[in-house]
Design an enzyme around this catalytic site. Structure first.
Site, PDB file in Angstrom:
ATOM      1  N   CYS A 123       0.861  -1.179   0.000  1.00 42.63           N
ATOM      2  CA  CYS A 123       0.000   0.000   0.000  1.00 42.63           C
ATOM      3  C   CYS A 123       0.901   1.233   0.000  1.00 42.63           C
ATOM      4  O   CYS A 123       1.828   1.329   0.812  1.00 42.63           O
ATOM      5  CB  CYS A 123      -0.902  -0.006   1.236  1.00 42.63           C
ATOM      6  SG  CYS A 123      -1.860   1.523   1.419  1.00 42.63           S
ATOM      7  N   ASP A 177      -0.159  -6.031   0.313  1.00 48.66           N
ATOM      8  CA  ASP A 177      -1.401  -6.394  -0.363  1.00 48.66           C
ATOM      9  C   ASP A 177      -1.134  -7.682  -1.132  1.00 48.66           C
ATOM     10  O   ASP A 177      -0.080  -7.834  -1.753  1.00 48.66           O
ATOM     11  CB  ASP A 177      -1.840  -5.292  -1.331  1.00 48.66           C
ATOM     12  CG  ASP A 177      -2.300  -4.041  -0.607  1.00 48.66           C
ATOM     13  OD1 ASP A 177      -3.034  -4.176   0.382  1.00 48.66           O
ATOM     14  OD2 ASP A 177      -1.922  -2.936  -1.032  1.00 48.66           O
ATOM     15  N   HIS A 209      -3.858  -0.851  -6.028  1.00 50.72           N
ATOM     16  CA  HIS A 209      -4.157  -2.067  -6.787  1.00 50.72           C
ATOM     17  C   HIS A 209      -4.379  -1.752  -8.269  1.00 50.72           C
ATOM     18  O   HIS A 209      -3.841  -2.434  -9.145  1.00 50.72           O
ATOM     19  CB  HIS A 209      -5.410  -2.763  -6.249  1.00 50.72           C
ATOM     20  CG  HIS A 209      -5.386  -3.090  -4.795  1.00 50.72           C
ATOM     21  ND1 HIS A 209      -4.238  -3.280  -4.064  1.00 50.72           N
ATOM     22  CD2 HIS A 209      -6.395  -3.286  -3.926  1.00 50.72           C
ATOM     23  CE1 HIS A 209      -4.543  -3.581  -2.818  1.00 50.72           C
ATOM     24  NE2 HIS A 209      -5.858  -3.577  -2.704  1.00 50.72           N
TER      25      HIS A 209
END
Length: 165
Positions: free
Chosen positions: A56, A63, A97
């Protein structure tokens, strides 16, 4: 059709090499390609990558995701060990992401110039929410551009039941 000749494989340096260096910082130069011997045929190549990790950009927390990369090759194809090491290089890369999936797709387009490609990340929940960014590309001015638009609009018509990734 005969197998691959040595001269066709001279740019493949990672496959079979026992002394590979694992990079912990993002590096697209690790990607390697080889020639598609079936250029007159459309077909999909799919990579299932269940152990993707990045960080992150705000908290630095890890993640985790399963990534699915599917493409219709043109002239070049990505070599799978180089792809594995490339994805591993995201381990200490801090990005959202959605950014990671678009970076991966852009780097593969630059490497291979495929007819069509899609990258779908299915991230494990953080704060009770999972994020599944999907990105795709079809060569402009071709049927693959239309295919990309269609697949984008229809990619998640029947979403999976999320229990606990």
């Amino acid at each position: 059709m005969s197998g691959r000749q040595k001269e066709e494989l001279q740019d493949i340096t990672l496959l079979g090499n026992q002394n590979n260096k694992y990079l912990y910082e993002y590096d697209k130069t690790i990607l390697e390609s080889f020639d598609n011997k079936h250029q007159g045929r459309d077909y999909f190549v799919k990579f299932n990558c269940p152990e993707f990790t990045s960080l992150c950009p705000i908290t630095g927390q890890p993640d985790f995701a399963a990534i699915y990369i599917s493409y219709i090759p043109n002239i070049k194809m990505v070599e799978s060990k180089s792809l594995k090491l490339y994805l591993f290089s995201f381990r200490n890369h801090g990005d959202f992401h959605e950014d990671c999936m678009n970076i991966i797709m852009n780097d593969l387009i630059e490497l291979m110039d495929p007819h069509y490609i899609e990258v779908w990340g299915k991230f494990t929940p953080r704060g009770g929410i999972s994020i599944d960014p999907y990105t795709n590309y079809g060569r402009p001015g071709t049927k693959y551009e239309e295919m990309a638009s269609y697949r984008l609009m229809n990619h998640d018509l029947y979403p999976e039941t999320i229990t606990n990734r």
